[in-house]
Design a protein around this motif. Structure first.
Motif, PDB file in Angstrom:
ATOM      1  N   ARG A  11      -7.122   9.229  -8.504  1.00 51.96           N
ATOM      2  CA  ARG A  11      -6.718   7.970  -7.878  1.00 51.96           C
ATOM      3  C   ARG A  11      -7.796   6.889  -7.947  1.00 51.96           C
TER       4      ARG A  11
ATOM      5  N   LEU B 234       0.805  -1.221   0.000  1.00 57.37           N
ATOM      6  CA  LEU B 234       0.000   0.000   0.000  1.00 57.37           C
ATOM      7  C   LEU B 234       0.838   1.272   0.000  1.00 57.37           C
TER       8      LEU B 234
ATOM      9  N   VAL C  40       2.885   1.655  -2.339  1.00 63.65           N
ATOM     10  CA  VAL C  40       3.086   1.828  -3.781  1.00 63.65           C
ATOM     11  C   VAL C  40       1.758   1.958  -4.496  1.00 63.65           C
ATOM     12  N   PHE C  41       0.867   1.001  -4.241  1.00 62.25           N
ATOM     13  CA  PHE C  41      -0.423   1.029  -4.912  1.00 62.25           C
ATOM     14  C   PHE C  41      -1.463   1.654  -3.992  1.00 62.25           C
ATOM     15  N   TYR C  42      -2.514   2.171  -4.598  1.00 62.14           N
ATOM     16  CA  TYR C  42      -3.580   2.766  -3.799  1.00 62.14           C
ATOM     17  C   TYR C  42      -4.446   1.679  -3.184  1.00 62.14           C
TER      18      TYR C  42
END
Lengths: 673, 673
Positions: free
Chosen positions: B561, B408, B410-412
């Protein structure tokens, strides 16, 4: 373009070309001498009869401004007198509140109507030659100053229309009735007297006043209704609505009645169709029981809708009549020029006398332009309205999440929900920002969609109809092996990845045939660069379109998530939410109201003891037995831990955390139990 | 514009105007007859001597293609023979691997150089008339097909240059030496023979071949070095480098040596200057000990840099010489036309004979255009290179976070890091996408910055120099009260919010003077709408600029996002990371290498038993005493819970979670202990 024009000139015989040029030049000079430097407004005014309304704007404002001021002073005194017997000068001095934005009142429609009038007045004054009606015929140099003054004059002018409702007294309702009727009658009379005006388009002035008149009609029906209700003994419900207690009670009831969640267990079995339906439904705002959008949001959406109307009207009347005039005035001489520049296809050499067919083509092209313009404008308006509805849904979701403490469902990073200077400034300007962004978003969309629709019409539709100007089809015809290669390359890679490079186990997939994977990667590198160029174009198009369409939504940042608060719109929205949630949380408001009731049981007749008891029962569902202190302490600690675990954003508000400025940025989560 | 042109025509006396028009038209026709439909290339070719290199491209490819094929077949057989005695046909059949992209090898520079050659060849072939050198003088209709064939031909042609290094044998190094020398000598010879060519610009061809020649020079130095090292007994280090064990060991050591974190406690006391320094430093990629960027990323950045060079070169030579030619060929007749259209200021009436001053002005304007173009191009190149460096830093941060399991960061949303069809396809095309996006990003930036710099020059710099065309200054002069009002309104709101509406307690701030807040909010609504329009313009500008500047960065999504994976670039990047992390995690690779060593202790001489022991010690720091089963079980459960708590992304990989498709989208967090 240059090659085309030279080609066109080369085709035409020399004599004709020169004759055409001469004619054109002389025509040009005649045109020049006929209308020397006249602005377009006056050209139109020659056919529109001069019109002076019976009640001129100046007279109207000169009369109504003192009346408004008198009403305001009178109401102030009235409020003072009502509270004078309690504490002489510590009562409520000075100006009346226009509307209690942070508390729930009953007259949301009324407040929204006044803001609509205000915004429409702003639209009129920005384009008007006489921005301040009190000063007629202002000169060019002083007009700027009058406009600035008018920015403050109009809110003050319409102030009593709001204040009359906020005071909540029969006399104020009566005043409101009279005032709104006056405004309404005068406006309608003016427009019936003089429906046409020389500004931009003959009916523009009338059409731009429609929102003002509608809002005034609403006001002049609302005030009598309030007055009648204040007489017919419905005082209790009235008081409930004015103080907003009705809503807070409903909200509490909706929260405390634990309804079974429908469909949460059957989520997996949903079909694609139902998911599409759900997605579409998320764009439509349907009121939900027990939840009410805050007043500021209602205002912002109302003014944004009016903004869409005003901007669309301006875009429509500024362009479409002009295109129609150009189409009607199109002559064969101009057609010759267009043919010579290669803009209009023609089989015959460019002779001015024999251009009937080409003239029709040009007129058809202009008609197509008009259709494109109107279609894209309609599309823009629909999209903007859809996005505004969508934004309401998003606002509701965000507010509900924040009311429950789920900060990270809304924001990317943890925020402390408390007032600050920035938050107050953003809260103050939120509705105005929403309105301005709706205007700009519509403009941007119109530019983009108009260009796209013109491109589509002139590159696809008209070539398909007439068989000329088939540039696009020629390019596609020449390049089809190229497109085919790219498509084949992508399909081959997908198939190879699925059947060759992926080993399907029962639960996991594993990479396989690594060497073949490396070889394909290497061999297809140049092809993939070309695929990448297409992907890049798609990236550009999709990000541009997405940002243009969602420009009017403040709840979405147009920047990447790491820098999303640099977007001024999103920044304002985040801060707006902070104030809204921290200052008008319905549960807190309900609690405060109950405390007030407990403090003064002799209060207004609407607040009965039964309500208080009911409130206490709501807040304290069952009695805790007073037993061992240790047990209580451990239980309290457990509750604290449990609360903090479920609402980690609260940890930031604890005393130790507050003194530590770094606690702000730490990433917390909302782990649902 | 129209008003200007008509004004200019009106000013000029009729006779002169007609004379000017006649002259122009006749000039135009003379120009037409002199150069009937000649494309620009041929105009240039008249002054460039025809040139046939001693070794024509056709001859070069006809000779080298079979040689390359022979080398490839020979190397295949060599590999086969070396492994033939182990298992007859289950050895390594077929093609050799071009490079082990997922395993760390030592020859990263060599692989990058070959990819650089490949991309430069692609650039040359896209613009070339004879895309496939084997087929000289292809016709217009068949050229498309040859181009498509050339997309696959070039990778195959340069294949042996890569394969020779991957085989890792003395004979293959020798082959690589000879091949790279051949390629290098032929290319340099060709360009020395014929430095000029008629394509686009006389030196364009030579300049566009520079990256190919530099890469070939690198190869022809790298292979001899490999050959020499293979003879001078440094076999052990060589084998280490080829299998990448050196890097994995370094990575493990860097992880296991727990260095004290510098500055983490002193974070609060940092000054603004040091924070700015830190921010700037985050844009510069400095190699870090114990961490190495994966090969694919090195390739993508190399080819992206070459792409920047090639696109910038093309943009430069396609425009600047043309502007120079136009400037040199500017005549007084054209100046008259420009003056009549109001594009060039002139005090005297438009007489063609007396235009010396205006001619100089036009030339100065053209020179300014040229300067703007070159400046913006330089700025674009610098920005794109800076963003590519920045993207390397981001890649490293993301990879390090993912290696540690912090999904998390790095990624949403939580992702499962395992191969899938999409992930493999994205991994395959990642370097190509990065290259294509760098090209497109540079183009977009150039368009935007050129327009901005031209606007700045012609609206600010030239008016300041000459005192003419001061439109912008006039607008600013007329509107200063308006701007001042907006600034004052914003300042007043901020001051009022800070001093009036906010009550400063010791720890919390509270809202105060609510009624005054409501009144100010209402009265300033129209003013805030205008502030909102400015904020909206700023929103448009900042999102446009941000997206244009970060277009070449794949690690950033240009969308909001909630929909960020709809961005094709970011989508490819996310999937690329999945493959990279799941398949070439350094710790996993080190573990696999150790397992391989344990399985065959009689392996190559580089793998000693001491290393194995060292590895076992690394993996198992202390012995667990075998005591009560219950204690062990509870301890294991506790470890599991602790691990899952600290790495919630792992829960998605557990057996029960894997069978549940909805587990993907739930929001989890990384709560650091």
């Amino acid at each position: 373009m240059a090659a085309n024009s030279s080609g066109g000139m080369h085709d035409a015989p020399l004599d004709n070309g020169f004759a055409g040029t001469d004619d054109l030049v002389s025509d040009w000079y005649i045109y020049e001498t006929m209308e020397p430097d006249v602005p377009q407004d006056d050209t139109f005014s020659s056919v529109i009869p001069d019109c002076d309304p019976t009640i001129s704007p100046k007279l109207y404002h000169v009369c109504m401004a003192p009346v408004s001021l008198a009403v305001l002073v009178g109401l102030s005194l009235l409020v003072k007198r009502r509270r004078l017997h309690r504490s002489c000068w510590n009562g409520v001095p000075g100006l009346l509140s226009p509307a209690n934005f942070l508390e729930e009142g009953g007259n949301r429609g009324l407040v929204a109507a006044v803001f609509g009038i205000l915004f429409s007045s702003l639209c009129v004054l920005v384009l008007d030659k006489d921005p301040l009606p009190l000063v007629a015929h202002s000169s060019q140099s002083t007009r700027e100053y009058w406009k600035i003054l008018a920015l403050l004059y109009y809110p003050a002018f319409y102030y009593p229309l709001l204040a009359c409702a906020t005071v909540g007294h029969r006399i104020s309702y009566l005043m409101g009735c009279l005032l709104s009727w006056c405004h309404c009658v005068v406006h309608i009379w003016q427009k019936v007297d003089c429906p046409q005006s020389p500004k931009i388009y003959r009916y523009y002035s009338t059409l731009s006043y429609i929102p003002i008149i509608l809002c005034l009609v609403l006001l002049s029906l609302w005030y009598p209704a309030l007055l009648i209700r204040s007489f017919t003994g419905q005082e209790e419900t009235l008081s409930k609505e004015v103080t907003g207690r009705g809503y807070y009670k409903k909200y509490l009831k909706a929260i405390l009645s634990k309804r079974p969640r429908k469909g949460s267990s059957a989520k997996i079995e949903e079909s694609l169709l139902s998911r599409v339906q759900m997605y579409l439904r998320s764009y439509i705002y349907a009121p939900e029981e027990g939840f009410q959008i805050p007043l500021k949001l209602v205002l912002s959406i109302t003014t944004a809708m009016i903004a869409v109307y005003q901007v669309a009207l301006l875009l429509l009347v500024a362009v479409v009549p002009t295109i129609q005039i150009v189409r009607a005035g199109m002559t064969k001489d101009i057609v010759v020029l267009l043919v010579q520049f290669g803009l209009v296809p023609s089989e015959s050499p460019a002779v001015p006398g024999d251009m009937e067919k080409e003239l029709n083509t040009v007129k058809y092209y202009l008609w197509s332009l008009e259709v494109c313009y109107i279609c894209s404008l309609v599309l823009c308006c629909l999209l903007t309205c859809a996005m505004l509805l969508r934004t309401l849904v998003m606002h509701r979701n965000n507010l509900k999440a924040l009311y429950q403490g789920a900060v990270l469902d809304v924001f990317y990073k943890a925020h402390i929900l408390r007032p600050s200077r920035q938050a107050i400034v953003c809260w103050m300007s939120f509705a105005a920002f929403q309105t301005a962004f709706a205007c700009l978003g519509l403009l941007i969309q119109q530019v983009i969609f108009f260009i796209c629709s013109v491109g589509f019409t002139f590159l696809v539709v008209i070539p398909l109809q007439s068989g000329t100007n088939t540039y696009l089809f020629k390019i596609i015809q020449n390049m089809w092996p190229f497109w085919l290669t790219l498509v084949v390359a992508v399909i081959v890679q997908n198939l190879a990845a699925h059947y060759q490079f992926l080993e399907h186990h029962s639960l996991r997939k594993e990479l396989n045939n690594r060497r073949a994977l490396y070889i394909v990667t290497y061999l297809l590198f140049p092809t993939n660069v070309l695929v990448g160029v297409l992907a890049g174009v798609w990236r550009m198009v999709i990000s541009g379109l997405y940002n243009a369409i969602h420009f009017c939504q403040l709840d979405i940042s147009l920047l990447n998530r790491s820098v999303e608060t640099f977007d001024p719109g999103y920044h304002a929205y985040c801060h707006y939410l902070k104030i809204e949630v921290s200052q008008s949380h319905p549960v807190m408001q309900a609690f405060c109201l109950m405390l007030l009731q407990l403090a003064r049981p002799e209060g207004p007749p609407g607040l009965r003891a039964s309500n208080v008891e009911e409130g206490i029962q709501l807040m304290q569902p069952k009695k805790v037995p007073l037993s061992r202190a240790r047990f209580k302490q451990s239980r309290a600690r457990w509750w604290l831990a449990y609360t903090l675990l479920n609402n980690p954003s609260l940890t930031a508000c604890r005393k130790t955390a507050l003194s530590d400025p770094t606690a702000n940025g730490t990433q917390l989560s909302t782990c649902k139990p």
